[in-house]
Design a protein around this motif. Sequence first.
Motif, PDB file in Angstrom:
ATOM      1  N   GLU A  36       0.833  -1.203   0.000  1.00  0.00           N
ATOM      2  CA  GLU A  36       0.000   0.000   0.000  1.00  0.00           C
ATOM      3  C   GLU A  36       0.869   1.254   0.000  1.00  0.00           C
ATOM      4  N   LEU A  37       2.047   1.148   0.598  1.00  0.00           N
ATOM      5  CA  LEU A  37       2.992   2.264   0.610  1.00  0.00           C
ATOM      6  C   LEU A  37       3.881   2.276  -0.633  1.00  0.00           C
ATOM      7  N   GLU A  38       3.614   1.369  -1.573  1.00  0.00           N
ATOM      8  CA  GLU A  38       4.361   1.275  -2.829  1.00  0.00           C
ATOM      9  C   GLU A  38       5.844   1.001  -2.586  1.00  0.00           C
ATOM     10  N   ILE A  39       6.096   0.089  -1.651  1.00  0.00           N
ATOM     11  CA  ILE A  39       7.456  -0.312  -1.299  1.00  0.00           C
ATOM     12  C   ILE A  39       7.712  -1.715  -1.832  1.00  0.00           C
ATOM     13  N   LYS A  40       8.809  -1.887  -2.556  1.00  0.00           N
ATOM     14  CA  LYS A  40       9.162  -3.179  -3.131  1.00  0.00           C
ATOM     15  C   LYS A  40       9.845  -4.056  -2.077  1.00  0.00           C
ATOM     16  N   LEU A  41       9.800  -5.368  -2.319  1.00  0.00           N
ATOM     17  CA  LEU A  41      10.482  -6.298  -1.434  1.00  0.00           C
ATOM     18  C   LEU A  41      11.972  -6.348  -1.761  1.00  0.00           C
ATOM     19  N   ASP A  42      12.774  -6.648  -0.741  1.00  0.00           N
ATOM     20  CA  ASP A  42      14.202  -6.862  -0.955  1.00  0.00           C
ATOM     21  C   ASP A  42      14.410  -8.216  -1.633  1.00  0.00           C
ATOM     22  N   ASP A  43      15.553  -8.368  -2.294  1.00  0.00           N
ATOM     23  CA  ASP A  43      15.847  -9.610  -3.002  1.00  0.00           C
ATOM     24  C   ASP A  43      15.781 -10.825  -2.083  1.00  0.00           C
ATOM     25  N   GLU A  44      16.324 -10.695  -0.872  1.00  0.00           N
ATOM     26  CA  GLU A  44      16.337 -11.859   0.023  1.00  0.00           C
ATOM     27  C   GLU A  44      14.931 -12.254   0.463  1.00  0.00           C
ATOM     28  N   GLU A  45      14.011 -11.299   0.467  1.00  0.00           N
ATOM     29  CA  GLU A  45      12.624 -11.617   0.832  1.00  0.00           C
ATOM     30  C   GLU A  45      11.907 -12.372  -0.283  1.00  0.00           C
ATOM     31  N   LEU A  46      12.477 -12.317  -1.486  1.00  0.00           N
ATOM     32  CA  LEU A  46      11.878 -12.990  -2.635  1.00  0.00           C
ATOM     33  C   LEU A  46      12.516 -14.345  -2.921  1.00  0.00           C
ATOM     34  N   ASN A  47      13.448 -14.766  -2.052  1.00  0.00           N
ATOM     35  CA  ASN A  47      14.084 -16.073  -2.245  1.00  0.00           C
ATOM     36  C   ASN A  47      13.020 -17.161  -2.352  1.00  0.00           C
ATOM     37  N   GLY A  48      13.151 -18.006  -3.365  1.00  0.00           N
ATOM     38  CA  GLY A  48      12.188 -19.076  -3.561  1.00  0.00           C
ATOM     39  C   GLY A  48      10.966 -18.673  -4.353  1.00  0.00           C
ATOM     40  N   LEU A  49      10.851 -17.403  -4.686  1.00  0.00           N
ATOM     41  CA  LEU A  49       9.679 -16.927  -5.424  1.00  0.00           C
ATOM     42  C   LEU A  49      10.041 -16.401  -6.811  1.00  0.00           C
ATOM     43  N   ARG A  50      11.323 -16.245  -7.098  1.00  0.00           N
ATOM     44  CA  ARG A  50      11.741 -15.717  -8.399  1.00  0.00           C
ATOM     45  C   ARG A  50      11.766 -16.808  -9.474  1.00  0.00           C
ATOM     46  N   ASN A  51      12.353 -17.951  -9.132  1.00  0.00           N
ATOM     47  CA  ASN A  51      12.492 -19.038 -10.103  1.00  0.00           C
ATOM     48  C   ASN A  51      11.742 -20.265  -9.596  1.00  0.00           C
ATOM     49  N   ILE A  52      10.518 -20.403 -10.037  1.00  0.00           N
ATOM     50  CA  ILE A  52       9.676 -21.510  -9.598  1.00  0.00           C
ATOM     51  C   ILE A  52       9.540 -22.521 -10.743  1.00  0.00           C
ATOM     52  N   PRO A  53       9.951 -23.771 -10.528  1.00  0.00           N
ATOM     53  CA  PRO A  53       9.814 -24.790 -11.593  1.00  0.00           C
ATOM     54  C   PRO A  53       8.345 -24.960 -11.978  1.00  0.00           C
ATOM     55  N   GLY A  54       8.097 -25.108 -13.263  1.00  0.00           N
ATOM     56  CA  GLY A  54       6.730 -25.279 -13.726  1.00  0.00           C
ATOM     57  C   GLY A  54       6.668 -26.147 -14.973  1.00  0.00           C
TER      58      GLY A  54
END
Length: 212
Positions: free
Chosen positions: A152-170
């Motif tokens: 809501e504050l238009e703040i992006k997540l840090d890279d380490e907070e996105l671990n496991g969510l960037r490259n998801i096998p599909g």
Amino acid sequence: MTENVKSRAASFETYVKEFLTKMGFNDINGDQKFRISGKQIDAAFGSSDRTYVVVSCVTGSKGARSLEGKINELKGWEPSLTEGLKEVDSLKKRYDKIKLVLATKGPVLTERDKNQCNSDPKVFVWDQQFFDYYSALYEKIGKYAKYELQRELEIKLDDEELNGLRNIPGIKITDNLGEQYYIASVNPIELLKITYVARRERGDKNFYQRMI
């Protein structure tokens, strides 16, 4: 400022800082002694993307009231606050961006004030509905409520907070019409970091889904 007014203001500032603590934010500050670039800060906290959020608290009688002067003052602080982060030893290595928040208890912004808040630099408004909504959301999803607040504050997540969510096998599937689809498996708890539901309880007319 009378003693009673001072007491209400101090009580609200304490309430805001306790709310931020419950939500799980770091580097929470704010009182008569805490200053950035000489400006006294009511409440503040550290968030993702090297962003430090400064909260200015306003109390008073209930009802519509123009806060144009306060909003302009807060907007005018933004450049010096950003520069001032470099001078605060406990913050300078962790933050280099500023977000501005106006928290109100009693006063309701006029439409003109709301439009003014949306101009650059943006001032985000936290009213009682905001605090009620996020307190209720916290009771349902715990620490992950802070990620929705950050969005809501238009703040992006840090890279380490996105671990496991960037490259998801599909598994890619192409249908008879050439349309492509993907099947993947993700921990639903982790998805709470990046998903957003526009819930009616938040109060915006464009929001649609109710909390379960």
